[in-house]
Design an enzyme around this catalytic site. Structure first.
Site, mmCIF file in Angstrom:
data_model
loop_
_atom_site.group_PDB
_atom_site.id
_atom_site.type_symbol
_atom_site.label_atom_id
_atom_site.label_comp_id
_atom_site.label_asym_id
_atom_site.label_seq_id
_atom_site.Cartn_x
_atom_site.Cartn_y
_atom_site.Cartn_z
ATOM 1 N N ASP A 93 0.866 -1.168 0.000
ATOM 2 C CA ASP A 93 0.000 0.000 0.000
ATOM 3 C C ASP A 93 0.905 1.221 0.000
ATOM 4 O OD1 ASP A 93 -0.993 0.137 3.529
ATOM 5 O OD2 ASP A 93 0.889 0.552 2.521
ATOM 6 N N ASP A 267 -8.105 -7.248 0.190
ATOM 7 C CA ASP A 267 -7.197 -7.529 1.301
ATOM 8 C C ASP A 267 -7.924 -7.186 2.589
ATOM 9 O OD1 ASP A 267 -6.662 -4.427 1.021
ATOM 10 O OD2 ASP A 267 -5.891 -5.063 2.990
ATOM 11 N N CYS A 305 -13.407 -28.918 7.038
ATOM 12 C CA CYS A 305 -12.206 -28.149 6.706
ATOM 13 C C CYS A 305 -10.970 -29.045 6.788
ATOM 14 C CB CYS A 305 -12.060 -26.976 7.683
ATOM 15 S SG CYS A 305 -10.589 -25.968 7.381
ATOM 16 N N CYS A 307 -7.775 -27.879 6.998
ATOM 17 C CA CYS A 307 -6.591 -27.166 7.500
ATOM 18 C C CYS A 307 -6.022 -27.915 8.705
ATOM 19 C CB CYS A 307 -6.981 -25.735 7.890
ATOM 20 S SG CYS A 307 -7.643 -25.596 9.552
ATOM 21 N N CYS A 310 -8.199 -27.966 11.928
ATOM 22 C CA CYS A 310 -9.400 -28.813 11.870
ATOM 23 C C CYS A 310 -9.049 -30.290 11.678
ATOM 24 C CB CYS A 310 -10.310 -28.351 10.736
ATOM 25 S SG CYS A 310 -10.965 -26.712 11.020
ATOM 26 N N HIS A 336 -6.296 -21.461 10.113
ATOM 27 C CA HIS A 336 -7.657 -21.880 9.718
ATOM 28 C C HIS A 336 -8.388 -20.767 8.980
ATOM 29 C CE1 HIS A 336 -11.747 -23.309 9.698
ATOM 30 N NE2 HIS A 336 -12.077 -22.119 10.182
HETATM 31 C C1 LIG Z 1 -2.991 2.262 -0.657
HETATM 32 C C2 LIG Z 1 -3.358 3.164 0.481
HETATM 33 N N1 LIG Z 1 -4.576 3.906 0.173
HETATM 34 C C3 LIG Z 1 -5.757 3.524 0.623
HETATM 35 N N2 LIG Z 1 -5.846 2.496 1.485
HETATM 36 C C4 LIG Z 1 -7.100 2.156 1.969
HETATM 37 C C5 LIG Z 1 -7.183 1.127 2.908
HETATM 38 C C6 LIG Z 1 -8.434 0.797 3.429
HETATM 39 N N3 LIG Z 1 -8.811 -0.108 4.371
HETATM 40 C C7 LIG Z 1 -10.144 0.039 4.503
HETATM 41 N N4 LIG Z 1 -10.920 -0.666 5.371
HETATM 42 C C8 LIG Z 1 -10.321 -1.562 6.321
HETATM 43 N N5 LIG Z 1 -10.652 0.967 3.674
HETATM 44 C C9 LIG Z 1 -9.601 1.475 2.990
HETATM 45 C C10 LIG Z 1 -9.513 2.498 2.052
HETATM 46 C C11 LIG Z 1 -8.250 2.842 1.544
HETATM 47 C C12 LIG Z 1 -8.097 3.923 0.607
HETATM 48 O O1 LIG Z 1 -9.067 4.585 0.195
HETATM 49 N N6 LIG Z 1 -6.835 4.242 0.184
#
Ligand SMILES: CCNc1nc2cc3[nH]c(NC)nc3cc2c(=O)[nH]1
Length: 373
Positions: A93, A267, A305, A307, A310, A336
Site C-alpha cells: 500500500d 485484502d 475443513c 486445515c 481442523c 484456519h
Molecule cells: C494504498 C493506500 N490507500 C488507501 N488504502 C485504503 C485502505 C483501506 N482499508 C479500509 N478498510 C479496512 N478501507 C480502505 C480504504 C483505503 C483507501 O481509500 N486508500
C-alpha cells in the site's frame, strides 16, 4: 525482470469475473484474497504456511516498513521478498491511509503528509514521490498510488475536495513510478458514496492510465449496505480489462458480495487479526473458541475443513490453548481463517468459470443460516 505484467480475463458470470494476473514472480488467480503481511510478516504464520493456505500474493504496509526497519535497510538487504522469504507477488500500500489512522501530529498539504511515528515520535513525510520511492525500494510487484481516504461521515464538498487532491497525487504517483517492466502501478478511485464523484474520479484515473484500479474510500464505517450500493455502479466506471481491487474488505459475505459486483482483488486483516483473538470463521458462521461451551467439545472446529487446526485438533484443545494464552493458539486459528478465506476464493473462481456462481452464492448463504455452531 523481463516478463511483463498482464491480466487475462478467463470467464464472467453476471458481473463476477475470474482471471489471472501474470507477474514475473508468479500468477495471481482472481478473484484473489491477499493476506496482510504488515511489518514483513503475516502475523503468526510462516511464509510457507501462508502459501499452503492457497495465497498467491500478500500485502505489505509502507507506513510500518518505512518506520521500521526502513525501506532503505530492506533494499540494502535485497528487497522485501528476500527479507521475508516470500518469493511470490507482493502488493504494497502507499502509506497514506495508515498515517491517518496510526500516526500522531499529522499535517496534510498539497505536497503530502508530515507526521510523527507512533513508534518513537520521530518526524516523517510522505508525498506521492516518496511513497513510490519507498515501494520501489521494497521491490513491490504492485505499487499503489499515494492517495487520501477521507474519514466518514464527511460532507460532499469535503469528499469532492479530497478526491480531486487524490487525483492530482495519482498524476504525481504515475510520474514518479517511471518505467518499470514487470511491475504495476494501481490507481485508487475515491469519491465517497457520491456516484458522480466516483465517475469523475474514474475518468481522471483512466486518463492517466494504470495497470490496475482500486476502489478506495470504502470499508471505512459506511456499513455493508452502503458499500454494496456504491459497488453496484463504481466498478463499471473502471476499464473492464484491468484488475479491480477493493481495499480493506472484509468479512466473508462482504467478499462474496464484492466479487458478485465485479471486484477481482481484496485484502483484509480480519482473518489474521481475529484468528489471534480466538474468532474462527467457518462455513456455518463465526465461532468464538474462548467460549466455555467448547471446553469439552471433541469435535473439530469445522469437520469439512482440511486445515491443520481442523485436521489435528479438537475445539477443546483450541479452547485450552487460547485460555492459557499459548502461542500455538493464534498460529492454528490464523491458519484456519486464512485457509477458509482462500477456500471461499477458490469456490468462487470455480463457480464463475463454470457459470454456476448464482447457485454457489445461494449455498454459501444457506450454510450460514444454521443456528449455534
Ligand atoms: C494504498 C493506500 N490507500 C488507501 N488504502 C485504503 C485502505 C483501506 N482499508 C479500509 N478498510 C479496512 N478501507 C480502505 C480504504 C483505503 C483507501 O481509500 N486508500
Amino acid at each position: 525482470m523481463t516478463k511483463r505484467f498482464s491480466f487475462d480475463l478467463k470467464a464472467t458470470d453476471g458481473k463476477a469475473r475470474t482471471g489471472v494476473i501474470n507477474t514475473p514472480r508468479g500468477e495471481v488467480r482472481t478473484p484473489a484474497f491477499m493476506p496482510v503481511g504488515t511489518a514483513a510478516t503475516v502475523k503468526a504464520m510462516m511464509p510457507e504456511s501462508v502459501r499452503a493456505t492457497g495465497a498467491d500474493i500478500l500485502l505489505g504496509n509502507t507506513y510500518h516498513l518505512m518506520l521500521r526497519p526502513t525501506a532503505e535497510r530492506i533494499d540494502r538487504l535485497g528487497g522485501l521478498h528476500k527479507f521475508m522469504n516470500w518469493e511470490r507477488p507482493i502488493l504494497t500500500d502507499s502509506g497514506g491511509f495508515q498515517v491517518m489512522s496510526l500516526a500522531g501530529l499529522r499535517k496534510l498539504t498539497e505536497k503530502g503528509v508530515t507526521f510523527k511515528s507512533h513508534i518513537d515520535g520521530s518526524k516523517h513525510e510522505l508525498t506521492p514521490e516518496r511513497s513510490i520511492e519507498i515501494q520501489r525500494l521494497l521491490g513491490s510487484d504492485i505499487v499503489m498510488c499515494f492517495d487520501e481516504c477521507p474519514a466518514l461521515p464527511a460532507d460532499r464538498e469535503r469528499i469532492a475536495e479530497s478526491m480531486r487532491l487524490s487525483m492530482r497525487w495519482a498524476e504525481r504517483s504515475r510520474e514518479a513510478f517511471g518505467d518499470r517492466p514487470g511491475h504495476a502501478l494501481f490507481g485508487i478511485m475515491q469519491g465517497g458514496l457520491e456516484q458522480d464523484l466516483r465517475e469523475e474520479s474514474a475518468e481522471a484515473l483512466r486518463k492517466i492510465g494504470f495497470e490496475g484500479y482500486a476502489v478506495g474510500g470504502l470499508a471505512v464505517g459506511e456499513g455493508q449496505e452502503a458499500m454494496f450500493g456504491c459497488l453496484d455502479y463504481a466498478p463499471d466506471f473502471l476499464p473492464v480489462d484491468k484488475p479491480r481491487y477493493l481495499m480493506g474488505v472484509g468479512k466473508p459475505d462482504d467478499i462474496v458480495g464484492a466479487v458478485a459486483r465485479g471486484i477481482d482483488m481484496m485484502d483484509c486483516v480480519l482473518p489474521s487479526r481475529s484468528g489471534r483473538t480466538g474468532q474462527a470463521f467457518t462455513r456455518h458462521g463465526v465461532v468464538n473458541i474462548k467460549n466455555a461451551r467448547h471446553a469439552d467439545d471433541p469435535r473439530p472446529l469445522d469437520e469439512n475443513c482440511s486445515c491443520p487446526a481442523c485436521s489435528n485438533y479438537s475445539r477443546a484443545y483450541l479452547h485450552h490453548v487460547f485460555r492459557s494464552n499459548e502461542m500455538i493458539s493464534g498460529m492454528l486459528l490464523t491458519w484456519h481463517n486464512l485457509h477458509y478465506f482462500q477456500e471461499i476464493m477458490q469456490g468462487m473462481r470455480d463457480a464463475i468459470a463454470a457459470g454456476t456462481f448464482e447457485a454457489w452464492q445461494a449455498e454459501f448463504h444457506a450454510q450460514r443460516a444454521q443456528g449455534d455452531i
